[in-house]
Design an enzyme around this catalytic site. Structure first.
Site, PDB file in Angstrom:
ATOM      1  N   ILE A 204      75.030  15.105 -42.717  1.00  0.00           N
ATOM      2  CA  ILE A 204      76.752  15.060 -42.545  1.00  0.00           C
ATOM      3  C   ILE A 204      77.332  15.021 -43.969  1.00  0.00           C
ATOM      4  CG2 ILE A 204      78.698  13.705 -41.718  1.00  0.00           C
ATOM      5  CD1 ILE A 204      77.144  15.193 -39.332  1.00  0.00           C
ATOM      6  N   HIS A 205      78.069  15.951 -44.617  1.00  0.00           N
ATOM      7  CA  HIS A 205      78.656  15.666 -45.667  1.00  0.00           C
ATOM      8  C   HIS A 205      80.147  16.427 -45.938  1.00  0.00           C
ATOM      9  CE1 HIS A 205      77.259  19.536 -46.522  1.00  0.00           C
ATOM     10  NE2 HIS A 205      78.101  19.935 -47.369  1.00  0.00           N
TER      11      HIS A 205
END
Ligand code: UD1
Length: 354
Positions: A204-205
């Site tokens: 997740i970024h």
């Protein structure tokens, strides 16, 4: 032919690998410029080493900053490089700030620009990547599209005459690395003492998932509540945002872990129960490996993965739990991302136009 590639962020190094190999095989003079957007060894150097990419010829060392500061620093540094090298083509990759800066520098110096992975659209103008893609496609002279859907988007924007369908170069590198790691145990599974096939791999970024603390906290809680261990391969952005807002990235089923080298990532995905991500690359890699994917976004550019049933969009904790627990999708032999020979096609398209 002299080709100048500009790269700077992790997914661009993966795409650069097959292009560098195909360029060298065709006797092309290939100059590699690294902007320095990603500078941590695990986001940068490890890809050059593992994927056999030649060392960058020029490193701009630009580093982090706001979008304007980062893109502007690249732009001002690139002018001198492009002017000194005067290549037949500048090749830009994907949708990062490095892509836009290089396209803009080259087009204004009247050096032909080709955009690899042209025509992807999320139609979400709040994504920095969407702005980078649209502007790069309209600036570039040659649009190298990975899929028919991308070609159709470019046609809708009046760009079809500059467009060629080449396939996806990430398929090239993925198939090679899959064959190298197949049958070998996953180093991540061994390190964490996981049961093979009984974990999820997560990344997740994206700004839309990390910048709003409530959204990031809800995602972390959702992942922590899943039925199997979830290994979060934490990008520096998610670590920084979580620590600024006091959000735990190791909670319940969720285990934060450093990013992996590419072969270890592929091995970890191959031996997993599924992937939960907001990355474009992982959605496609999961599909190509036939690992079910759950995408934590409102929309995706890789619509084929959803249409074929291998990817489900999920945003709330409940949606993520339901999506990861779904039955395995129907098998398919569809190949929307090409045959693993896209890079050779890219090089020959550039050569005939040089
Ligand atoms: C960038 C791309 C995104 C891509 C992603 C892949 C843009 C607009 N976004 O996002 O499309 O999916 O790369 O990883 O170009 N940082 C480090 N070490 C590094 C690099 C970054 O600590 O080596 C930190 C920066 O200080 C910053 C944050 O990570 O705080 C974000 O980095 P940045 O390169 O601006 O964007 P990404 O989120 O990585």
């Amino acid at each position: 032919m002299k080709l100048l590639s500009v790269v700077g962020a992790r997914p661009q190094f993966v795409k650069l690998a097959p292009i560098d190999h195909a360029a060298r095989a065709a006797g092309v003079d290939h100059v590699i410029v690294h902007t320095g957007q990603h500078y941590d060894p695990m986001l940068s150097d490890v890809f050059f080493d593992d994927l056999g990419i030649a060392e960058p010829d020029v490193h701009l060392g630009v580093g982090s900053g706001s979008h304007g500061v980062q893109t502007g620093a690249m732009l001002s540094a690139l002018d001198a490089v492009v002017d000194a090298q005067r290549p037949d083509w500048v090749l830009v990759y994907g949708d990062t700030n490095s892509t836009l800066a290089a396209a803009l520098s080259a087009v204004k110096l009247h050096v032909p620009v080709a955009h690899l992975e042209a025509g992807l659209r999320s139609f979400n103008r709040r994504m920095p990547e969407e702005i980078n893609r649209v502007l790069t496609d309209h600036a570039a002279d040659l649009l190298l599209a990975p899929t028919q859907v991308a070609v159709d988007h470019l046609a809708d924007e009046g760009l079809v005459e500059r467009t060629v369908l080449v396939g996806d170069v990430m398929t090239d590198v993925l198939f090679q690395v899959r064959d190298q790691v197949a049958g070998k145990p996953s180093p991540l599974v061994a390190e964490l003492g996981l049961t093979p096939g009984e974990h999820y791999v997560s990344t997740i970024h994206r700004a839309e998932n990390t910048d709003d603390p409530e959204r990031l906290a809800a995602i972390a809680t959702g992942l922590g509540g899943l039925d199997k261990p979830v290994v979060l391969l934490a990008h520096p952005r998610v670590i920084a945002k979580a620590s600024a807002h006091g959000i735990e990235l190791t909670q319940g089923s969720l285990i934060a872990h450093a990013p992996l080298a590419y072969p270890d990532l592929i091995a970890a995905m191959l031996g997993s129960a599924g992937v939960v991500t907001d990355s474009g690359g992982l959605q496609k890699e999961a599909f190509l490996l036939r690992v079910p994917c759950t995408t934590v976004r409102e929309e995706t550019e890789w619509v084929e993965t959803v249409e074929l049933g291998w990817n489900v969009l999920a945003n709330t904790a409940g949606e993520i739990a339901a999506a990861t627990a779904r039955p395995r999708p129907d098998e398919t032999d569809a190949a929307p991302y090409g045959d693993g020979h896209a890079a050779a096609r890219v090089i020959s398209e550039l050569q005939v136009r040089a």
